[in-house]
Design a protein around this motif. Structure first.
Motif, mmCIF file in Angstrom:
data_model
loop_
_atom_site.group_PDB
_atom_site.id
_atom_site.type_symbol
_atom_site.label_atom_id
_atom_site.label_comp_id
_atom_site.label_asym_id
_atom_site.label_seq_id
_atom_site.Cartn_x
_atom_site.Cartn_y
_atom_site.Cartn_z
ATOM 1 N N CYS A 24 7.226 12.192 6.260
ATOM 2 C CA CYS A 24 6.798 13.110 7.311
ATOM 3 C C CYS A 24 8.002 13.882 7.856
ATOM 4 O O CYS A 24 7.942 15.095 8.039
ATOM 5 N N LEU A 25 9.114 13.184 8.083
ATOM 6 C CA LEU A 25 10.324 13.849 8.567
ATOM 7 C C LEU A 25 10.869 14.820 7.535
ATOM 8 O O LEU A 25 11.290 15.926 7.873
ATOM 9 N N GLN A 26 10.835 14.431 6.262
ATOM 10 C CA GLN A 26 11.313 15.329 5.216
ATOM 11 C C GLN A 26 10.454 16.580 5.144
ATOM 12 O O GLN A 26 10.970 17.686 4.971
ATOM 13 N N ARG A 27 9.149 16.422 5.289
ATOM 14 C CA ARG A 27 8.238 17.569 5.263
ATOM 15 C C ARG A 27 8.526 18.502 6.436
ATOM 16 O O ARG A 27 8.597 19.715 6.282
ATOM 17 N N LYS A 28 8.743 17.931 7.615
ATOM 18 C CA LYS A 28 9.029 18.747 8.793
ATOM 19 C C LYS A 28 10.375 19.468 8.653
ATOM 20 O O LYS A 28 10.516 20.619 9.057
ATOM 21 N N LEU A 29 11.362 18.805 8.060
ATOM 22 C CA LEU A 29 12.654 19.444 7.841
ATOM 23 C C LEU A 29 12.540 20.592 6.837
ATOM 24 O O LEU A 29 13.166 21.635 6.997
ATOM 25 N N LEU A 32 11.037 23.474 8.660
ATOM 26 C CA LEU A 32 12.056 24.069 9.527
ATOM 27 C C LEU A 32 13.023 24.906 8.703
ATOM 28 O O LEU A 32 13.395 26.010 9.101
ATOM 29 N N GLU A 33 13.399 24.402 7.539
ATOM 30 C CA GLU A 33 14.323 25.116 6.674
ATOM 31 C C GLU A 33 13.740 26.452 6.214
ATOM 32 O O GLU A 33 14.444 27.447 6.117
ATOM 33 N N ARG A 34 12.431 26.483 5.966
ATOM 34 C CA ARG A 34 11.790 27.722 5.526
ATOM 35 C C ARG A 34 11.761 28.788 6.612
ATOM 36 O O ARG A 34 11.632 29.966 6.316
ATOM 37 N N THR A 35 11.867 28.395 7.880
ATOM 38 C CA THR A 35 11.822 29.374 8.962
ATOM 39 C C THR A 35 13.156 30.078 9.166
ATOM 40 O O THR A 35 13.202 31.116 9.830
ATOM 41 N N ILE A 36 14.238 29.540 8.604
ATOM 42 C CA ILE A 36 15.563 30.111 8.790
ATOM 43 C C ILE A 36 15.859 31.080 7.654
ATOM 44 O O ILE A 36 15.890 30.682 6.494
ATOM 45 N N PRO A 37 16.074 32.360 7.964
ATOM 46 C CA PRO A 37 16.394 33.315 6.908
ATOM 47 C C PRO A 37 17.736 32.979 6.258
ATOM 48 O O PRO A 37 18.673 32.562 6.934
ATOM 49 N N GLY A 38 17.784 33.134 4.961
ATOM 50 C CA GLY A 38 19.037 32.906 4.248
ATOM 51 C C GLY A 38 19.265 31.476 3.827
ATOM 52 O O GLY A 38 20.284 31.172 3.221
ATOM 53 N N SER A 39 18.355 30.565 4.157
ATOM 54 C CA SER A 39 18.530 29.186 3.691
ATOM 55 C C SER A 39 18.015 29.110 2.265
ATOM 56 O O SER A 39 16.927 29.562 1.952
ATOM 57 N N HIS A 40 18.832 28.569 1.390
ATOM 58 C CA HIS A 40 18.498 28.532 -0.031
ATOM 59 C C HIS A 40 18.314 27.092 -0.481
ATOM 60 O O HIS A 40 19.224 26.281 -0.346
ATOM 61 N N GLY A 41 17.155 26.791 -1.008
ATOM 62 C CA GLY A 41 16.912 25.461 -1.558
ATOM 63 C C GLY A 41 16.979 24.374 -0.509
ATOM 64 O O GLY A 41 16.904 24.625 0.691
ATOM 65 N N ILE A 42 17.156 23.168 -0.967
ATOM 66 C CA ILE A 42 17.191 22.014 -0.068
ATOM 67 C C ILE A 42 18.632 21.792 0.391
ATOM 68 O O ILE A 42 19.541 21.687 -0.416
ATOM 69 N N MET A 43 18.801 21.742 1.707
ATOM 70 C CA MET A 43 20.124 21.540 2.300
ATOM 71 C C MET A 43 20.230 20.114 2.810
ATOM 72 O O MET A 43 19.241 19.445 3.038
ATOM 73 N N GLU A 44 21.460 19.700 3.051
ATOM 74 C CA GLU A 44 21.661 18.446 3.757
ATOM 75 C C GLU A 44 21.265 18.676 5.208
ATOM 76 O O GLU A 44 21.319 19.799 5.706
#
Length: 75
Positions: A24-29, A32-44
């Motif tokens: 659930c936390l991974q899904r929420k992260l 959240l990552e998709r809402t930030i422009p310029g974020s590419h792929g899975i980040m730490e």
């Protein structure tokens, strides 16, 4: 208005609960990552939070500039 989903810590038993909370936390992260422009792929997580912090700072600066322009032009 959409239905809100909250993370409930008390449900489940044993290992399954930990796995569900983690997924659930991974899904929420990821959301959240998709809402930030310029974020590419899975980040730490740490990198994601730094990127979010920078994005919020940028948005605050834009608001300050727009307010200043609005005051200057009397809009």
């Amino acid at each position: 208005m959409g239905r809100r989903r909250f993370l409930v810590w008390g449900r489940g038993r044993g290992r399954g609960r930990k796995r569900n909370v983690k997924s659930c936390l991974q899904r929420k992260l990821r959301q959240l990552e998709r809402t930030i422009p310029g974020s590419h792929g899975i980040m730490e997580v740490q990198t994601l939070f730094l990127t979010i912090q920078n994005y919020i700072t940028l948005l605050e600066a834009k608001v300050t500039v727009l307010r200043s322009l609005s005051t200057f032009y009397g809009v």
